[in-house]
Scaffold this active site. Structure first.
Site, short mmCIF file in Angstrom:
data_model
loop_
_atom_site.label_atom_id
_atom_site.label_comp_id
_atom_site.label_asym_id
_atom_site.label_seq_id
_atom_site.Cartn_x
_atom_site.Cartn_y
_atom_site.Cartn_z
N THR A 193 7.97 -27.23 27.18
CA THR A 193 8.47 -28.34 28.00
C THR A 193 7.47 -29.50 27.89
O THR A 193 7.85 -30.65 27.65
CB THR A 193 8.66 -27.89 29.46
OG1 THR A 193 9.68 -26.89 29.49
CG2 THR A 193 9.05 -29.05 30.37
N SER A 224 6.34 -22.54 21.70
CA SER A 224 6.07 -21.87 22.97
C SER A 224 5.71 -20.42 22.69
O SER A 224 6.39 -19.74 21.92
CB SER A 224 7.32 -21.94 23.85
OG SER A 224 7.08 -21.33 25.09
N THR A 246 -9.55 -28.57 30.09
CA THR A 246 -10.24 -27.42 29.50
C THR A 246 -9.22 -26.47 28.86
O THR A 246 -8.25 -26.08 29.51
CB THR A 246 -11.05 -26.66 30.58
OG1 THR A 246 -11.94 -27.61 31.19
CG2 THR A 246 -11.83 -25.51 30.00
N CYS A 264 17.51 -21.57 31.33
CA CYS A 264 16.74 -22.76 31.69
C CYS A 264 17.54 -23.76 32.51
O CYS A 264 17.00 -24.68 33.06
CB CYS A 264 16.26 -23.47 30.43
SG CYS A 264 15.47 -22.37 29.31
N1 PMP Z 1 13.03 -25.69 24.01
C1 PMP Z 1 13.82 -24.63 23.85
C2 PMP Z 1 14.81 -24.63 22.72
C3 PMP Z 1 13.71 -23.53 24.70
O1 PMP Z 1 14.51 -22.47 24.52
C4 PMP Z 1 12.76 -23.56 25.74
C5 PMP Z 1 12.63 -22.41 26.71
N2 PMP Z 1 13.83 -21.92 27.20
C6 PMP Z 1 11.95 -24.70 25.88
C7 PMP Z 1 12.10 -25.74 24.99
C8 PMP Z 1 10.91 -24.80 26.96
O2 PMP Z 1 9.85 -23.92 26.70
P1 PMP Z 1 8.79 -23.53 27.83
O3 PMP Z 1 9.44 -22.44 28.63
O4 PMP Z 1 7.60 -23.04 27.06
O5 PMP Z 1 8.49 -24.74 28.63
#
Ligand code: PMP
Length: 372
Positions: A69, A193, A231, A314
């Site tokens: 994100t 990620s 950090t 999400c």
């Molecule tokens: N982009 C995509 C395509 C994802 O599937 C996700 C997580 N569902 C993210 C971004 C966000 O990743 P994070 O959980 O590490 O913030």
């Protein structure tokens, strides 16, 4: 327990857990400290970067972030700010993760022209369709490599080539979260990620090629070349690299699982596969059991200790733009389930899932008719 929600997150692997524990015990110096302990932590971070860059197969820089994100925000805002004098047009898609989609909405409010293209408008060659929109004012193209809800794959190497042919100065950003370790990734900026590849939550990275510039979002003590100060979380970085190192290269097991599941589902009445054939990764399967709402089926499966997702985890109750980007009708979208594999899943898991889907259909489709 049958866990089939690996696109939402994965179980940290033993290698990641051990690397984090070892770093916490033995390598807890601040990487900015000038003494030996600091240097040891700095070395660990540099080694981790090499491991991740090697897996990406790209030369350039890596900045650790709190997750994708943040990587997506940093890439999009960072590049938009750095190149706003060149133009204000940004091309993206209607299927992006909210961390890209919402950032684009914000950039639009700030005066950027955001063009959102839908795969449904050119499924046969979406890469060429995207590149077609690039002109001399286009400062950036952002497209996810693999869609998190249905596994749709965009060839990021081809998209990169086509975009640069149209305008060599256009920055290409790739949300590589669901594609990393599973498919080749290309971009000037690539978001990653750890928790999607059996690492921990709370750590991600942004890859940056040497020929592009980004401006930071936060300001601080000068770490990571001031692009992402703060950090560095040595333990999380160590575990990210360990997870990447441990992630298998031969992924043919996913094909077996997907083929078997699709074959089982094809025997059920009114169950349709939403993942597009020959254009989707094998570890994500989206399907609709018509007449049974996603959440109802999801919880029925949960009662049987099977964990899947309704579309994307999400979205948190938000209506996803993905079904519409692929032209899915409302009734089909309402009954969408997403199954996403890890290498530990077995054919028996998919058999059990198909059985319970069948039971769920019998239970809920029938009771629906009774009520009517
Ligand atoms: N982009 C995509 C395509 C994802 O599937 C996700 C997580 N569902 C993210 C971004 C966000 O990743 P994070 O959980 O590490 O913030």
């Amino acid at each position: 327990m049958i866990y089939l929600d690996n696109a939402a997150t994965t179980k940290p692997c033993d290698e990641a857990v051990q690397a984090a524990a070892q770093a916490a015990r033995l390598c807890f110096g601040n990487p900015s400290s000038l003494h030996r302990m600091g240097i040891q932590s700095e070395k660990l971070i540099n080694e981790a970067k090499s491991v991740i860059l090697k897996r990406l197969g790209l030369q350039g820089e890596l900045f650790f972030t709190s997750g994708a994100t943040e990587s997506n925000n940093l890439a999009l805002r960072g590049a938009a700010q750095a190149y706003k004098r060149r133009g204000n047009k940004i091309i993206t898609t209607a299927m992006e993760h909210p961390s890209v989609a919402r950032t684009m909405d914000e950039l639009e409010k700030e005066g950027f022209e955001i063009v959102r293209l839908s795969p449904k408008d050119c499924l046969e060659d979406f890469e060429a369709y995207m590149a077609d929109s690039v002109d001399e004012r286009t400062i950036m193209v952002s497209c996810m490599a693999v869609n998190n809800e249905n596994g749709f794959k965009t060839d990021s190497e081809r998209l990169y080539k086509l975009v640069k042919q149209k305008n060599k100065d256009t920055v290409v950003h790739t949300d590589g979260v669901q594609g990393f370790c599973k498919t080749a990734l290309k971009g000037d900026l690539i978001s990653l990620s750890a928790h999607k590849v059996h690492g921990f939550k709370g750590i991600g990275a942004l890859y940056k090629s040497d020929n592009v510039r980004i401006l930071p979002l936060v300001f601080g003590g000068g770490q990571q070349k001031n692009i992402r100060p703060g950090t560095e979380p040595v333990e999380l970085v160590a575990s990210f690299a360990a997870a990447v190192k441990a992630y298998p290269c031969d992924l043919s097991h996913f094909d077996e699982l997907k083929n078997h599941l699709c074959e089982r589902l094809s025997r059920l009445e009114d169950v349709y596969i939403n993942s597009i054939e020959n254009k989707s990764v094998p570890n994500i399967v989206s399907f609709s059991a018509m007449g049974v709402r996603s959440e109802i089926m999801l919880h029925a499966l949960e009662e049987k200790e099977i964990f899947v997702s309704s579309g994307s985890a999400c979205s948190k109750g938000r209506i996803s733009s993905v079904p519409d980007a692929f032209g899915l009708k409302a009734d089909r979208a309402d009954s969408t389930l997403r199954v996403s594999f890890c290498m530990e899943n077995t054919i028996e898991d998919t058999d059990k899932l198909a059985e319970e889907i069948e039971n769920g259909i019998l239970r809920f489709r029938r009771s629906k008719r009774c009520r009517a």
